[in-house]
Scaffold this motif. Structure first.
Motif, mmCIF file in Angstrom:
data_model
loop_
_atom_site.group_PDB
_atom_site.id
_atom_site.type_symbol
_atom_site.label_atom_id
_atom_site.label_comp_id
_atom_site.label_asym_id
_atom_site.label_seq_id
_atom_site.Cartn_x
_atom_site.Cartn_y
_atom_site.Cartn_z
ATOM 1 N N THR A 1 70.526 -12.799 21.304
ATOM 2 C CA THR A 1 69.292 -13.491 20.824
ATOM 3 C C THR A 1 68.180 -12.503 20.274
ATOM 4 O O THR A 1 67.180 -13.043 19.937
ATOM 5 N N GLU A 2 68.464 -11.225 20.347
ATOM 6 C CA GLU A 2 67.375 -10.173 20.093
ATOM 7 C C GLU A 2 67.432 -9.627 18.808
ATOM 8 O O GLU A 2 66.473 -8.985 18.452
ATOM 9 N N ASN A 3 68.121 -10.051 17.902
ATOM 10 C CA ASN A 3 68.300 -9.553 16.681
ATOM 11 C C ASN A 3 68.255 -8.172 16.451
ATOM 12 O O ASN A 3 67.773 -7.689 15.539
ATOM 13 N N HIS A 4 69.111 -7.456 17.224
ATOM 14 C CA HIS A 4 69.087 -6.107 17.291
ATOM 15 C C HIS A 4 70.427 -5.560 16.398
ATOM 16 O O HIS A 4 71.158 -6.418 16.127
ATOM 17 N N ARG A 5 70.105 -4.477 15.455
ATOM 18 C CA ARG A 5 71.021 -4.112 14.571
ATOM 19 C C ARG A 5 72.301 -3.745 15.146
ATOM 20 O O ARG A 5 73.559 -3.936 14.661
ATOM 21 N N TYR A 6 72.271 -2.881 16.328
ATOM 22 C CA TYR A 6 73.608 -2.303 17.050
ATOM 23 C C TYR A 6 74.073 -2.973 18.047
ATOM 24 O O TYR A 6 73.423 -3.398 18.938
ATOM 25 N N MET A 7 75.323 -3.091 17.920
ATOM 26 C CA MET A 7 76.316 -3.682 19.191
ATOM 27 C C MET A 7 77.349 -2.942 19.483
ATOM 28 O O MET A 7 77.942 -2.159 18.549
ATOM 29 N N TYR A 8 77.764 -2.841 20.670
ATOM 30 C CA TYR A 8 78.726 -1.833 21.192
ATOM 31 C C TYR A 8 79.675 -2.615 22.294
ATOM 32 O O TYR A 8 79.290 -3.678 22.693
ATOM 33 N N TRP A 9 80.728 -2.296 22.188
ATOM 34 C CA TRP A 9 81.906 -2.923 23.356
ATOM 35 C C TRP A 9 82.308 -1.699 24.197
ATOM 36 O O TRP A 9 82.662 -0.649 23.472
ATOM 37 N N TYR A 10 82.070 -1.787 25.341
ATOM 38 C CA TYR A 10 82.590 -0.639 26.251
ATOM 39 C C TYR A 10 83.750 -1.310 27.219
ATOM 40 O O TYR A 10 83.518 -2.603 27.440
#
Lengths: 113, 112
Positions: free
Chosen positions: B26-35
């Motif tokens: 819900t932060e509207n951040h551009r980058y997302m990651y899966w680890y």
């Protein structure tokens, strides 16, 4: 190959004593360096980072880290340990010119009451 | 805490079945990651996204695919799960890229 090493799987410290968690790295260029902490059944939390400038970086919860370019190290420190500091700590490095970071394997810190 | 929700939090499934893990922010951040996190390996990057429909592979991407159709959602799919994919999976987000700034609380996946 670019890498980051945390030479100790576990560190035990008595409450009230200073603590150090070690991290060394081998990367190209001028790296960005990070420390994260993980409490049980939780995701990682960002503690601090070094990009440039003063070699001593201050972060959350009273932690600090010292960047040493000649020794390619970025050790995490705290002057007086608390039992609540017990957790898993990860060092990470972002090689110069790269957009992704590499995590170390983690060091489990036990603070003994 | 940053608004990152992973679902499910726990899952047990059998070898050969498809599995999809969801990360919602819900932060509207551009980058997302899966680890994925495994003992003795720390965290290893599976895939990441630098915008809607923009994704790239990490160091352990074999056997995984991802999709990002909306800024807030990043899905990780195991097309045919194997026992070697038993792990704890973490989603993370970043506003500026480079290093992840906030992590979800993880999904513990067991493949029998």
């Amino acid at each position: 190959a670019q890498s980051v090493a945390q030479p100790e799987d576990q560190v035990n410290v008595a409450e009230g004593n200073p603590l150090t968690v070690k991290c060394t790295y081998s990367v190209s260029g001028n790296p960005y360096l990070f420390w994260y902490v993980q409490y049980p059944n939780r995701g990682l939390q960002f503690l601090l980072k070094y990009i440039t400038g003063d070699n001593l970086v201050k972060g959350s919860y009273g932690f600090e880290a010292e960047f040493n370019k000649s020794q390619t190290s970025f050790h995490l420190k705290k002057p007086s340990a608390l039992v609540s500091d017990s957790a898993l700590y990860f060092c990470a490095v972002r090689p110069g010119g790269d957009d992704k970071i590499i995590f170390g394997k983690g060091t489990r810190l036990h603070i003994l009451p | 805490d940053a608004g990152i929700t992973q679902s499910p939090r726990h899952k047990v499934t059998e070898t050969g079945t498809p599995v999809t893990l969801r990360c919602h922010q819900t932060e509207n951040h551009r980058y997302m990651y899966w680890y994925r996190q495994d003992p003795g390996h720390g965290l290893r990057l599976i895939h990441y996204s630098y915008g809607v429909k923009d994704t790239d592979k990490g160091e352990v991407s074999d056997g995984y695919s991802v999709s990002r159709s909306k800024t807030e959602d990043f899905l990780l799919t195991l097309e045919s799960a194997t026992s070697s994919q038993t792990s704890v999976y973490f989603c993370a987000i970043s506003e500026t890229g480079g290093e992840p700034q906030h992590f979800g609380d993880g999904t513990r996946l067991s493949i029998l």
